[in-house]
Design a protein around this motif. Structure first.
Motif, PDB file in Angstrom:
ATOM      1  N   UNK A   1       0.833  -1.208   0.000  1.00 18.00           N
ATOM      2  CA  UNK A   1       0.000   0.000   0.000  1.00 18.00           C
ATOM      3  C   UNK A   1       0.868   1.259   0.000  1.00 18.00           C
ATOM      4  N   UNK A   2       1.930   1.235   0.785  1.00 17.36           N
ATOM      5  CA  UNK A   2       2.855   2.379   0.817  1.00 17.36           C
ATOM      6  C   UNK A   2       3.532   2.539  -0.542  1.00 17.36           C
ATOM      7  N   UNK A   3       3.849   1.423  -1.208  1.00 18.69           N
ATOM      8  CA  UNK A   3       4.410   1.511  -2.559  1.00 18.69           C
ATOM      9  C   UNK A   3       3.408   2.170  -3.507  1.00 18.69           C
ATOM     10  N   UNK A   4       2.144   1.781  -3.408  1.00 16.54           N
ATOM     11  CA  UNK A   4       1.103   2.396  -4.228  1.00 16.54           C
ATOM     12  C   UNK A   4       0.983   3.885  -3.954  1.00 16.54           C
ATOM     13  N   UNK A   5       1.100   4.259  -2.681  1.00 20.59           N
ATOM     14  CA  UNK A   5       1.063   5.667  -2.295  1.00 20.59           C
ATOM     15  C   UNK A   5       2.195   6.438  -2.961  1.00 20.59           C
ATOM     16  N   UNK A   6       3.371   5.846  -2.985  1.00 23.63           N
ATOM     17  CA  UNK A   6       4.526   6.506  -3.602  1.00 23.63           C
ATOM     18  C   UNK A   6       4.433   6.533  -5.123  1.00 23.63           C
ATOM     19  N   UNK A   7       3.873   5.489  -5.714  1.00 24.31           N
ATOM     20  CA  UNK A   7       3.691   5.463  -7.165  1.00 24.31           C
ATOM     21  C   UNK A   7       2.754   6.584  -7.600  1.00 24.31           C
ATOM     22  N   UNK A   8       1.829   6.962  -6.723  1.00 25.97           N
ATOM     23  CA  UNK A   8       0.827   7.981  -7.051  1.00 25.97           C
ATOM     24  C   UNK A   8       1.364   9.406  -7.028  1.00 25.97           C
ATOM     25  N   UNK A   9       2.576   9.621  -6.547  1.00 29.41           N
ATOM     26  CA  UNK A   9       3.093  10.983  -6.383  1.00 29.41           C
ATOM     27  C   UNK A   9       2.979  11.842  -7.641  1.00 29.41           C
ATOM     28  N   UNK A  10       3.424  11.387  -8.805  1.00 29.01           N
ATOM     29  CA  UNK A  10       3.265  12.266  -9.978  1.00 29.01           C
ATOM     30  C   UNK A  10       1.795  12.486 -10.346  1.00 29.01           C
ATOM     31  N   UNK A  11       0.964  11.491 -10.078  1.00 27.85           N
ATOM     32  CA  UNK A  11      -0.457  11.627 -10.394  1.00 27.85           C
ATOM     33  C   UNK A  11      -1.141  12.609  -9.449  1.00 27.85           C
ATOM     34  N   UNK A  12      -0.643  12.710  -8.213  1.00 29.54           N
ATOM     35  CA  UNK A  12      -1.150  13.713  -7.278  1.00 29.54           C
ATOM     36  C   UNK A  12      -0.997  15.105  -7.886  1.00 29.54           C
ATOM     37  N   UNK A  13       0.174  15.369  -8.413  1.00 32.56           N
ATOM     38  CA  UNK A  13       0.446  16.685  -9.000  1.00 32.56           C
ATOM     39  C   UNK A  13      -0.398  16.910 -10.257  1.00 32.56           C
TER      40      UNK A  13
END
Length: 170
Positions: free
Chosen positions: A81-93
């Motif tokens: 889940x934490x990996x998924x959270x980190x993968x989402x970083x560019x998508x957050x922006x």
């Protein structure tokens, strides 16, 4: 304007994928294989983290704690889940402004110029909430509406990767 931004993002992603994508994908696959999860649990864990990572509200460390707690609550893998959270970083922006704009549309509000939002959030979090708080709340509202779609879309994107990892373990 948004067409130009989308085109630039697409070109950057294509260049990164061509140059570093295979290496990054191999690193992710190796890390996931070490977790010893089934492909379904792995994909659901990654998807949950990814969806939480796209929440259009930046508050350091809280998403990590919430992600870990929700993963435990739902019987998912905390590391995945934490990996998924980190993968989402560019998508957050990428998704922050569309979420805010969709929230403005849902609430019937006029569009507020968001030129300095990210700079404002980095420099003065309290000031950013005073200036943009209502708009960020509208973005969170639209994110909540999009959460089921984001979860299922990311699940079906992550599932083939997780099946590849699962197959290599066998």
């Amino acid at each position: 304007m948004w067409t130009v931004v989308a085109a630039v993002v697409a070109v950057v992603v294509a260049v990164l994928a061509a140059t570093k994508g295979r290496v990054a994908l191999d690193v992710i696959k190796q890390a996931l294989a070490k977790l010893g999860l089934t492909s379904d649990v792995m994909a659901r864990s990654l998807s949950m983290g990814f969806v939480l990572g796209t929440l259009p509200l930046y508050v350091p460390t809280i998403p990590t704690v919430v992600c870990g707690a929700l993963a435990k609550l739902f019987g998912l893998s905390v590391p995945a889940s934490i990996m998924g959270l980190n993968i989402a970083t560019p998508f957050f922006m990428i998704l922050m402004v569309p979420f805010i704009r969709f929230g403005e549309t849902l609430s019937g509000s006029d569009a507020l110029p968001l030129d300095g939002l990210m700079d404002h959030m980095r420099e003065d979090m309290a000031g950013a909430f005073q200036t943009f708080g209502g708009r960020i709340a509208m973005g969170v509202m639209s994110w909540a509406c999009a959460t089921p779609v984001l979860f299922f879309a990311s699940y079906f994107v992550f599932l083939p990767l997780c099946r590849m990892v699962d197959a290599k373990k066998s």
